[in-house]
Design a protein around this motif. Structure first.
Motif, short mmCIF file in Angstrom:
data_model
loop_
_atom_site.label_atom_id
_atom_site.label_comp_id
_atom_site.label_asym_id
_atom_site.label_seq_id
_atom_site.Cartn_x
_atom_site.Cartn_y
_atom_site.Cartn_z
N CYS A 159 28.90 -144.18 -69.80
CA CYS A 159 30.32 -143.85 -69.74
C CYS A 159 30.54 -142.67 -68.80
O CYS A 159 29.82 -141.67 -68.87
N SER A 162 31.06 -139.23 -70.41
CA SER A 162 29.91 -138.47 -70.90
C SER A 162 29.25 -137.65 -69.81
O SER A 162 28.39 -136.80 -70.09
N THR A 163 29.64 -137.88 -68.56
CA THR A 163 29.01 -137.17 -67.44
C THR A 163 29.86 -136.00 -66.94
O THR A 163 29.47 -135.31 -66.00
#
Length: 498
Positions: A159, A162-163
């Motif tokens: 996703c 999430s980064t």
């Protein structure tokens, strides 16, 4: 091919016929009448007149080609495809038919089939620069899609959300726009400042843009596909339809009807973005108010809150131009969690598109829809986003090529089966911004006036109170906006056809 072939207007009186039978005088009369309507951008009237010409003489390819063009203007890609195919069947040398069909295929995101028709045009007209350009652009899309498919793996996709570490993004001292405070909560002051910033055509800093997207994604992840909304008896409630990136018309709604607040709640019923070239401003405004007023401001997914539509109709290009590729991918993740419809006081169902291809669908069936994905080409989720009402009883294939058309009996059965009073949907341009159909039981609301700066329609919104849920309608004209044309960020190929 001469330059007039590039999205040329319908063949007018005196055009060289491409079929042996030019039709009778009555058919030509209706065709000329239709051309006049088309020239005035009265596309539905044009379709009616072309249809009468076809009834008089169904053997003239340009009649079908002209009606196909009018269907394209009203985004009825399925009907446009059918008419273009009929024109080609009548006269395989009718080049405009291949153009029309290619445009319809692109509207349906069937790029391989569009490429096939453009190849046919280039084969016949190898020196036509316009045809060659469209062919090359379509070929690039097909090759890109094939490459993406080839490198796809079965591993779980990481996703984008999430980064992203918002805390690591610095805000330059030169930035003068609104700022989220240390607690990262959206405030009314922030949103008022944001609206003024957007009016000045300045951007929200990417730090705060990312924070809003991450916060709204976390909120929507916890929401059901069907959201129940309670409207107290004496409270006002407003429902708006498509906005389509028309930020200055969105601001006008707030001017006419008041800013959203706990005492002035709103529901925006999908298609916030695409086509209009201020989609980024629209979506951050709407997401900001949702975070400020989670129980008094509601957003539903439309058919344009999807990846393929955003790639073709401008939103993805706009996000990349104003921010980054990464943010464009994050928007796709957020849109997957948007609710599909809302239930007002257990009596009025609001969805973007319409009803279903099968009987006996229940509200519980809708609640069970797994929406965290791109919409499929059939089934409940598809039909909630794509279907349209029709005046005739029963069901019919959609003129859009996706979803269905449903008649008053279908609406009656659905309402009776689920103990509902009426449905509200959006998805279609209407001259006054709204339409009441199916004996008052199916209402369409469309809030983007002079859609794409071409349609000349009014926008509208619905107000009601919780006591009786009786709808009242407010229509309004478009307001001026900066000189940035609709579709300015659209895929190059789509802009070539529009």
């Amino acid at each position: 091919m001469d330059s007039t072939m590039k999205d040329a207007p319908p063949e007018g009186k005196g055009a060289v016929p491409v079929t042996k039978d030019v039709g009778n005088a009555e058919a030509e009369k209706f065709k000329d009448e239709a051309n006049k309507h088309f020239g005035k951008k009265e596309y539905k009237l044009a379709i009616d007149s072309y249809s009468k010409a076809i009834e008089m003489d169904p053997n003239v390819a340009p009649y079908f080609g002209n009606r196909s063009f009018a269907y394209l203007r009203t985004e009825m890609f399925g009907a446009a495809l059918q008419d273009a195919t009929s024109a080609i069947t009548l006269d395989p040398s009718y080049i405009k038919g291949y153009y029309r069909r290619a445009a319809a295929y692109m509207g349906l995101t069937k790029f391989k089939l569009a490429l096939r028709d453009l190849e046919a045009v280039v084969k016949v007209r190898p020196n036509d620069a316009d045809a060659k350009l469209k062919h090359q652009e379509c070929k690039k899309i097909v090759q890109r899609l094939a490459f993406e498919k080839a490198i796809a793996v079965d591993e779980v996709k990481v996703c984008v959300s999430s980064t992203i570490s918002v805390d690591e993004i610095d805000v330059e001292t030169s930035y003068t726009g609104p700022r989220l405070k240390d607690d990262k909560l959206v405030t009314k002051e922030f949103l008022v400042d944001l609206l003024e910033t957007f009016k000045r055509r300045e951007k929200l800093h990417r730090k705060y843009a990312y924070q809003i997207l991450l916060d709204i994604k976390a909120y929507f992840e916890k929401q059901p596909s069907l959201v129940s909304v309670n409207i107290p008896p004496e409270s006002k409630f407003t429902v708006c339809g498509d906005i389509h990136g028309q930020f200055y018309d969105l601001v006008n709604i707030f001017s006419l009807n008041g800013l959203p607040s706990e005492t002035n709640p709103y529901l925006f019923n999908g298609d916030f973005v695409d086509r209009g070239s201020f989609s980024v401003e629209c979506i951050f405004t709407l997401f900001g108010f949702k975070l400020l007023l989670p129980d008094h401001f509601f957003l539903a997914r439309g058919n344009h809150e999807t990846e393929t539509m955003n790639q073709m109709y401008g939103f993805e290009g706009e996000v990349k131009a104003k921010y980054s590729d990464q943010m464009a991918h994050l928007f796709t993740e957020v849109y997957n969690y948007l609710p599909l419809c809302h239930l007002l006081n257990d009596k009025v169902l609001v969805m973007h598109g319409g009803l279903f291809s099968k009987d006996d669908v229940t509200l519980d069936d809708i609640r069970k829809v797994d929406r965290n994905r791109q919409p499929p080409e059939e089934g409940l989720m598809c039909e909630l986003l794509w279907s349209d009402p029709q005046p005739e009883r029963g069901r019919a294939p959609s003129k859009r090529g996706v979803g269905i058309q449903f008649g008053p009996d279908v609406t009656d059965n659905f309402l009776r089966h689920n103990d509902l009073s009426y449905v509200i949907r959006s998805h279609e341009v209407k001259p006054e911004g709204y339409e009441v159909a199916h004996d008052g039981k199916c209402i369409t609301i469309f809030s983007a006036p002079n859609y794409c700066d071409t349609m000349g329609n009014k926008g509208a919104f619905i107000t009601m109170n919780g006591r009786d849920l009786n709808p009242s309608f407010v229509s309004y004209d478009a307001v001026p906006h900066p000189d940035v044309k609709p579709m300015a960020y659209a895929n190059r190929l789509m802009s070539l056809f529009t």
